[in-house]
Design a protein around this motif. Structure first.
Motif, PDB file in Angstrom:
ATOM      1  N   ASN A   1       8.686  90.381  -6.286  1.00  0.00           N
ATOM      2  CA  ASN A   1       9.050  90.884  -5.017  1.00  0.00           C
ATOM      3  C   ASN A   1      10.446  90.846  -4.826  1.00  0.00           C
ATOM      4  O   ASN A   1      10.952  91.839  -4.168  1.00  0.00           O
ATOM      5  CB  ASN A   1       8.623  90.009  -3.925  1.00  0.00           C
ATOM      6  CG  ASN A   1       8.534  90.431  -2.446  1.00  0.00           C
ATOM      7  OD1 ASN A   1       8.536  91.387  -2.269  1.00  0.00           O
ATOM      8  ND2 ASN A   1       8.980  89.378  -1.636  1.00  0.00           N
ATOM      9  N   ILE A   2      11.431  90.082  -5.123  1.00  0.00           N
ATOM     10  CA  ILE A   2      12.644  90.123  -5.261  1.00  0.00           C
ATOM     11  C   ILE A   2      13.279  91.291  -6.106  1.00  0.00           C
ATOM     12  O   ILE A   2      14.078  92.032  -5.696  1.00  0.00           O
ATOM     13  CB  ILE A   2      13.309  88.795  -5.734  1.00  0.00           C
ATOM     14  CG1 ILE A   2      13.016  87.646  -4.877  1.00  0.00           C
ATOM     15  CG2 ILE A   2      14.808  88.951  -5.986  1.00  0.00           C
ATOM     16  CD1 ILE A   2      13.592  86.199  -5.149  1.00  0.00           C
ATOM     17  N   SER A   3      12.474  91.514  -7.391  1.00  0.00           N
ATOM     18  CA  SER A   3      13.084  92.683  -8.161  1.00  0.00           C
ATOM     19  C   SER A   3      12.653  94.148  -7.258  1.00  0.00           C
ATOM     20  O   SER A   3      13.570  94.970  -7.242  1.00  0.00           O
ATOM     21  CB  SER A   3      12.334  92.544  -9.314  1.00  0.00           C
ATOM     22  OG  SER A   3      12.415  93.794 -10.112  1.00  0.00           O
ATOM     23  N   LEU A   4      11.520  94.105  -6.587  1.00  0.00           N
ATOM     24  CA  LEU A   4      11.350  95.363  -5.937  1.00  0.00           C
ATOM     25  C   LEU A   4      12.214  95.456  -4.647  1.00  0.00           C
ATOM     26  O   LEU A   4      12.385  96.643  -4.498  1.00  0.00           O
ATOM     27  CB  LEU A   4       9.557  95.279  -5.384  1.00  0.00           C
ATOM     28  CG  LEU A   4       8.781  95.391  -6.545  1.00  0.00           C
ATOM     29  CD1 LEU A   4       7.379  95.127  -5.959  1.00  0.00           C
ATOM     30  CD2 LEU A   4       8.544  96.828  -7.215  1.00  0.00           C
ATOM     31  N   LYS A   5      12.484  94.515  -3.983  1.00  0.00           N
ATOM     32  CA  LYS A   5      13.318  94.531  -2.849  1.00  0.00           C
ATOM     33  C   LYS A   5      14.756  95.012  -3.262  1.00  0.00           C
ATOM     34  O   LYS A   5      15.470  95.865  -2.826  1.00  0.00           O
ATOM     35  CB  LYS A   5      13.554  93.120  -2.357  1.00  0.00           C
ATOM     36  CG  LYS A   5      12.230  92.777  -1.172  1.00  0.00           C
ATOM     37  CD  LYS A   5      12.824  91.364  -0.644  1.00  0.00           C
ATOM     38  CE  LYS A   5      11.662  90.905   0.417  1.00  0.00           C
ATOM     39  NZ  LYS A   5      11.822  89.616   1.094  1.00  0.00           N
ATOM     40  N   ASN A   6      15.328  94.437  -4.707  1.00  0.00           N
ATOM     41  CA  ASN A   6      16.559  94.979  -5.212  1.00  0.00           C
ATOM     42  C   ASN A   6      16.245  96.617  -5.480  1.00  0.00           C
ATOM     43  O   ASN A   6      17.205  97.305  -5.160  1.00  0.00           O
ATOM     44  CB  ASN A   6      17.075  94.217  -6.189  1.00  0.00           C
ATOM     45  CG  ASN A   6      17.234  92.901  -5.907  1.00  0.00           C
ATOM     46  OD1 ASN A   6      17.765  92.399  -4.697  1.00  0.00           O
ATOM     47  ND2 ASN A   6      17.053  92.057  -6.927  1.00  0.00           N
ATOM     48  N   GLU A   7      15.460  96.830  -6.062  1.00  0.00           N
ATOM     49  CA  GLU A   7      15.064  98.330  -6.396  1.00  0.00           C
ATOM     50  C   GLU A   7      14.906  98.974  -5.172  1.00  0.00           C
ATOM     51  O   GLU A   7      15.632 100.251  -5.113  1.00  0.00           O
ATOM     52  CB  GLU A   7      13.698  98.379  -7.050  1.00  0.00           C
ATOM     53  CG  GLU A   7      13.378  99.723  -7.769  1.00  0.00           C
ATOM     54  CD  GLU A   7      12.231  99.808  -8.470  1.00  0.00           C
ATOM     55  OE1 GLU A   7      11.798 100.906  -8.691  1.00  0.00           O
ATOM     56  OE2 GLU A   7      11.894  98.828  -9.188  1.00  0.00           O
ATOM     57  N   LEU A   8      14.530  98.735  -3.903  1.00  0.00           N
ATOM     58  CA  LEU A   8      14.279  99.320  -2.882  1.00  0.00           C
ATOM     59  C   LEU A   8      15.622  99.569  -2.184  1.00  0.00           C
ATOM     60  O   LEU A   8      15.840 100.570  -1.787  1.00  0.00           O
ATOM     61  CB  LEU A   8      13.349  98.789  -1.854  1.00  0.00           C
ATOM     62  CG  LEU A   8      13.178  99.347  -0.657  1.00  0.00           C
ATOM     63  CD1 LEU A   8      12.506 100.656  -0.660  1.00  0.00           C
ATOM     64  CD2 LEU A   8      12.287  98.390   0.287  1.00  0.00           C
ATOM     65  N   ASN A   9      16.408  98.599  -2.209  1.00  0.00           N
ATOM     66  CA  ASN A   9      17.821  98.651  -1.762  1.00  0.00           C
ATOM     67  C   ASN A   9      18.815  99.540  -2.463  1.00  0.00           C
ATOM     68  O   ASN A   9      19.658 100.294  -1.948  1.00  0.00           O
ATOM     69  CB  ASN A   9      18.413  97.089  -1.674  1.00  0.00           C
ATOM     70  CG  ASN A   9      17.786  96.262  -0.431  1.00  0.00           C
ATOM     71  OD1 ASN A   9      17.324  96.861   0.403  1.00  0.00           O
ATOM     72  ND2 ASN A   9      17.924  95.074  -0.711  1.00  0.00           N
ATOM     73  N   ALA A  10      18.462  99.443  -3.831  1.00  0.00           N
ATOM     74  CA  ALA A  10      19.458 100.640  -4.572  1.00  0.00           C
ATOM     75  C   ALA A  10      18.628 101.994  -4.206  1.00  0.00           C
ATOM     76  O   ALA A  10      19.632 102.962  -4.120  1.00  0.00           O
ATOM     77  CB  ALA A  10      19.089 100.061  -6.188  1.00  0.00           C
ATOM     78  N   LEU A  11      17.542 102.138  -4.016  1.00  0.00           N
ATOM     79  CA  LEU A  11      17.109 103.592  -3.712  1.00  0.00           C
ATOM     80  C   LEU A  11      17.590 104.176  -2.366  1.00  0.00           C
ATOM     81  O   LEU A  11      17.952 105.226  -2.024  1.00  0.00           O
ATOM     82  CB  LEU A  11      15.501 103.676  -3.734  1.00  0.00           C
ATOM     83  CG  LEU A  11      14.993 103.553  -5.075  1.00  0.00           C
ATOM     84  CD1 LEU A  11      13.430 103.285  -5.200  1.00  0.00           C
ATOM     85  CD2 LEU A  11      15.167 104.741  -5.835  1.00  0.00           C
ATOM     86  N   ARG A  12      17.670 102.990  -1.415  1.00  0.00           N
ATOM     87  CA  ARG A  12      17.985 103.143  -0.057  1.00  0.00           C
ATOM     88  C   ARG A  12      19.459 103.564   0.017  1.00  0.00           C
ATOM     89  O   ARG A  12      20.042 104.655   0.614  1.00  0.00           O
ATOM     90  CB  ARG A  12      17.880 102.074   0.907  1.00  0.00           C
ATOM     91  CG  ARG A  12      16.325 101.849   1.379  1.00  0.00           C
ATOM     92  CD  ARG A  12      16.410 100.565   2.370  1.00  0.00           C
ATOM     93  NE  ARG A  12      15.028 100.594   2.934  1.00  0.00           N
ATOM     94  CZ  ARG A  12      14.543  99.523   3.084  1.00  0.00           C
ATOM     95  NH1 ARG A  12      15.003  98.110   2.950  1.00  0.00           N
ATOM     96  NH2 ARG A  12      13.266  99.369   3.871  1.00  0.00           N
ATOM     97  N   LYS A  13      20.392 102.951  -0.718  1.00  0.00           N
ATOM     98  CA  LYS A  13      21.752 103.165  -1.068  1.00  0.00           C
ATOM     99  C   LYS A  13      21.834 104.602  -1.788  1.00  0.00           C
ATOM    100  O   LYS A  13      22.744 105.149  -1.008  1.00  0.00           O
ATOM    101  CB  LYS A  13      22.627 102.095  -1.798  1.00  0.00           C
ATOM    102  CG  LYS A  13      23.822 102.169  -2.091  1.00  0.00           C
ATOM    103  CD  LYS A  13      24.519 101.210  -2.828  1.00  0.00           C
ATOM    104  CE  LYS A  13      25.904 101.306  -3.011  1.00  0.00           C
ATOM    105  NZ  LYS A  13      26.639 100.319  -3.934  1.00  0.00           N
ATOM    106  N   GLU A  14      21.298 104.793  -2.677  1.00  0.00           N
ATOM    107  CA  GLU A  14      21.384 106.306  -3.295  1.00  0.00           C
ATOM    108  C   GLU A  14      20.937 107.247  -2.419  1.00  0.00           C
ATOM    109  O   GLU A  14      21.602 108.470  -2.130  1.00  0.00           O
ATOM    110  CB  GLU A  14      20.306 106.337  -4.504  1.00  0.00           C
ATOM    111  CG  GLU A  14      20.531 107.478  -5.160  1.00  0.00           C
ATOM    112  CD  GLU A  14      19.465 107.542  -6.510  1.00  0.00           C
ATOM    113  OE1 GLU A  14      19.323 108.763  -7.049  1.00  0.00           O
ATOM    114  OE2 GLU A  14      19.104 106.578  -6.953  1.00  0.00           O
ATOM    115  N   MET A  15      19.975 107.090  -1.531  1.00  0.00           N
ATOM    116  CA  MET A  15      19.381 108.017  -0.596  1.00  0.00           C
ATOM    117  C   MET A  15      20.521 108.211   0.549  1.00  0.00           C
ATOM    118  O   MET A  15      20.770 109.267   0.949  1.00  0.00           O
ATOM    119  CB  MET A  15      18.214 107.582   0.023  1.00  0.00           C
ATOM    120  CG  MET A  15      17.073 108.600   0.435  1.00  0.00           C
ATOM    121  SD  MET A  15      15.461 107.753   0.720  1.00  0.00           S
ATOM    122  CE  MET A  15      15.274 108.514   2.325  1.00  0.00           C
TER     123      MET A  15
END
Length: 151
Positions: free
Chosen positions: A93-107
């Motif tokens: 879950n933490i890994s997925l949250k980090n990935e989601l945050n990275a995608l949000r930042k990129e977006m």
């Protein structure tokens, strides 16, 4: 309660099923490791109710622990997962949250770049429109004063 009915080994089997150590259980329910060890290795006239309830929450049939019934798992046991599985899910879950945050930042960065590009293009186009309007006015003016030619 009869000594023959209570089988201490069942507490160990139940704890092993939950995939927990004595220390894990001590930290969760506050029962000392010594007491847990007594439950798992020798007869305890009155099993600790918190320990029995804790194991029941993990899907262990209390009747199996105390009264020697045949079914170790209660009917809801299939819904339970071990502590290790929970920890793995938390890490995932933490890994997925980090990935989601990275995608949000990129977006967000891409959106800002896109808006900047639109702004630059709209500035150039409005400059072109302005020039086109000036040319149209100039040509309209020239045409207005041009001599009419009739054939």
């Amino acid at each position: 309660m009869n000594k023959e009915k209570l089988q201490p080994i069942r507490f160990k089997e139940a704890r092993d099923y939950t995939d927990m150590t004595q220390t894990d259980i001590e930290n969760i329910i506050g029962l000392s490791r010594t007491s847990i060890s007594h439950h798992e290795s020798k007869f305890v006239p009155k099993p600790n109710v918190h320990y029995v309830l804790f194991l029941a929450e993990k899907g262990i049939n209390p009747q199996w622990l105390i009264c020697n019934s045949e079914e170790m798992l209660s009917s809801k046991a299939s819904n339970n997962i071990s502590v290790k599985e929970v920890e793995e899910l938390k890490k995932e879950n933490i890994s997925l949250k980090n990935e989601l945050n990275a995608l949000r930042k990129e977006m967000k960065e891409q959106s800002q770049d896109f808006l900047a590009m639109i702004h630059r293009l709209s500035g150039k186009q409005s400059g072109h429109k302005h020039a086109a309007n000036q040319n149209y006015k100039k040509n309209s003016f020239d045409l207005a004063y041009a001599p009419a030619t009739i054939n």
